[in-house]
Design a protein around this motif. Structure first.
Motif, PDB file in Angstrom:
ATOM      1  N   UNK A 299     -11.522  10.306 -16.737  1.00 28.75           N
ATOM      2  CA  UNK A 299     -10.636  10.246 -16.689  1.00 28.75           C
ATOM      3  C   UNK A 299     -10.147  10.320 -14.802  1.00 28.75           C
ATOM      4  N   UNK A 300      -9.959   9.342 -14.184  1.00 25.18           N
ATOM      5  CA  UNK A 300     -10.196   9.454 -12.894  1.00 25.18           C
ATOM      6  C   UNK A 300      -9.135  10.391 -12.933  1.00 25.18           C
ATOM      7  N   UNK A 301      -8.782  11.262 -11.349  1.00 23.95           N
ATOM      8  CA  UNK A 301      -8.533  12.111 -10.683  1.00 23.95           C
ATOM      9  C   UNK A 301      -7.160  11.413 -10.545  1.00 23.95           C
ATOM     10  N   UNK A 302      -5.394  12.237 -10.703  1.00 23.38           N
ATOM     11  CA  UNK A 302      -4.325  11.376 -10.352  1.00 23.38           C
ATOM     12  C   UNK A 302      -4.376  10.791  -8.371  1.00 23.38           C
ATOM     13  N   UNK A 303      -5.137  11.717  -7.339  1.00 25.88           N
ATOM     14  CA  UNK A 303      -4.859  11.575  -6.068  1.00 25.88           C
ATOM     15  C   UNK A 303      -6.161  10.224  -6.213  1.00 25.88           C
ATOM     16  N   UNK A 304      -6.650   9.296  -7.030  1.00 26.49           N
ATOM     17  CA  UNK A 304      -7.642   8.407  -7.001  1.00 26.49           C
ATOM     18  C   UNK A 304      -6.637   7.541  -7.425  1.00 26.49           C
ATOM     19  N   UNK A 305      -6.114   7.093  -8.194  1.00 30.25           N
ATOM     20  CA  UNK A 305      -4.804   6.430  -9.038  1.00 30.25           C
ATOM     21  C   UNK A 305      -3.594   5.588  -7.515  1.00 30.25           C
ATOM     22  N   UNK A 306      -2.993   7.210  -7.711  1.00 28.09           N
ATOM     23  CA  UNK A 306      -2.198   6.987  -6.306  1.00 28.09           C
ATOM     24  C   UNK A 306      -2.599   6.271  -5.217  1.00 28.09           C
ATOM     25  N   UNK A 307      -3.516   6.635  -4.890  1.00 30.77           N
ATOM     26  CA  UNK A 307      -4.097   6.099  -3.500  1.00 30.77           C
ATOM     27  C   UNK A 307      -4.858   4.303  -3.914  1.00 30.77           C
ATOM     28  N   UNK A 308      -5.460   4.397  -4.972  1.00 29.96           N
ATOM     29  CA  UNK A 308      -5.073   2.606  -5.712  1.00 29.96           C
ATOM     30  C   UNK A 308      -4.200   2.281  -5.388  1.00 29.96           C
ATOM     31  N   UNK A 309      -2.697   2.609  -6.254  1.00 31.69           N
ATOM     32  CA  UNK A 309      -1.505   2.160  -5.919  1.00 31.69           C
ATOM     33  C   UNK A 309      -1.130   1.925  -3.992  1.00 31.69           C
ATOM     34  N   UNK A 310      -1.728   3.008  -3.295  1.00 26.74           N
ATOM     35  CA  UNK A 310      -1.161   2.695  -2.453  1.00 26.74           C
ATOM     36  C   UNK A 310      -1.764   1.248  -1.355  1.00 26.74           C
ATOM     37  N   UNK A 311      -2.798   1.295  -1.441  1.00 26.69           N
ATOM     38  CA  UNK A 311      -3.750   0.274  -0.843  1.00 26.69           C
ATOM     39  C   UNK A 311      -3.427  -1.125  -1.201  1.00 26.69           C
ATOM     40  N   UNK A 312      -2.794  -1.540  -2.740  1.00 24.08           N
ATOM     41  CA  UNK A 312      -2.412  -2.332  -3.509  1.00 24.08           C
ATOM     42  C   UNK A 312      -0.913  -2.613  -2.661  1.00 24.08           C
ATOM     43  N   UNK A 313      -0.377  -1.881  -2.804  1.00 22.43           N
ATOM     44  CA  UNK A 313       0.703  -1.722  -2.224  1.00 22.43           C
ATOM     45  C   UNK A 313       1.200  -2.483  -0.662  1.00 22.43           C
ATOM     46  N   UNK A 314      -0.127  -1.710   0.951  1.00 23.27           N
ATOM     47  CA  UNK A 314       0.414  -1.593   1.420  1.00 23.27           C
ATOM     48  C   UNK A 314      -0.278  -3.332   1.941  1.00 23.27           C
ATOM     49  N   UNK A 315      -1.712  -3.634   1.266  1.00 26.04           N
ATOM     50  CA  UNK A 315      -2.082  -5.238   1.118  1.00 26.04           C
ATOM     51  C   UNK A 315      -0.714  -6.105   1.297  1.00 26.04           C
ATOM     52  N   UNK A 316       0.001  -5.558  -0.301  1.00 31.42           N
ATOM     53  CA  UNK A 316       1.549  -6.729  -0.645  1.00 31.42           C
ATOM     54  C   UNK A 316       2.177  -6.726   0.491  1.00 31.42           C
ATOM     55  N   UNK A 317       2.416  -5.287   1.719  1.00 31.52           N
ATOM     56  CA  UNK A 317       3.753  -5.717   2.233  1.00 31.52           C
ATOM     57  C   UNK A 317       2.970  -6.589   3.496  1.00 31.52           C
ATOM     58  N   UNK A 318       1.399  -5.891   3.784  1.00 31.11           N
ATOM     59  CA  UNK A 318       1.426  -6.913   4.764  1.00 31.11           C
ATOM     60  C   UNK A 318       1.264  -8.568   4.709  1.00 31.11           C
TER      61      UNK A 318
END
Length: 112
Positions: free
Chosen positions: A7-26
């Protein structure tokens, strides 16, 4: 031996969520900016059309008034034509000094 699912470490999940959120915001910011520019330009077009129509009717009214004063239709409309010709020459001679404020206004509207 145990089968371990990696399982990917939780930080990877958080980073992907963060990237998706930044993309949606842009994307949403771009949509908002584009729609506000479009709405502003449409409002400007309506104002310009109304101003041009008022200017045309005011010109016709002035021409008829001058025709009444001179007792000659061609003189009234001719005077209005001469006024427009003089105005066109003044604008042509001062074109460079008139272009800069218009360009600045358009740039400010785009980057507002």
């Amino acid at each position: 031996m145990e089968d371990k699912k990696e399982t990917p470490p939780p930080i990877i999940d958080q980073l992907t969520d963060y990237a998706e959120t930044r993309f949606k915001l842009a994307k949403y910011r771009a949509i908002e900016g584009g729609s506000s520019i479009f709405a502003s330009m449409m409002a400007d077009v309506v104002v310009i059309i109304c101003t041009v129509l008022a200017f045309i009717f005011a010109s016709i009214t002035l021409a008829f008034y001058l025709a009444y004063l001179f007792n000659s239709d061609w003189m009234g409309f001719g005077c209005v034509s001469v006024i427009y010709a003089l105005f066109a020459f003044v604008v042509k001679w001062n074109r460079k000094s008139l272009e800069r404020p218009i360009v600045n206004a358009i740039i400010q509207k785009i980057f507002k």
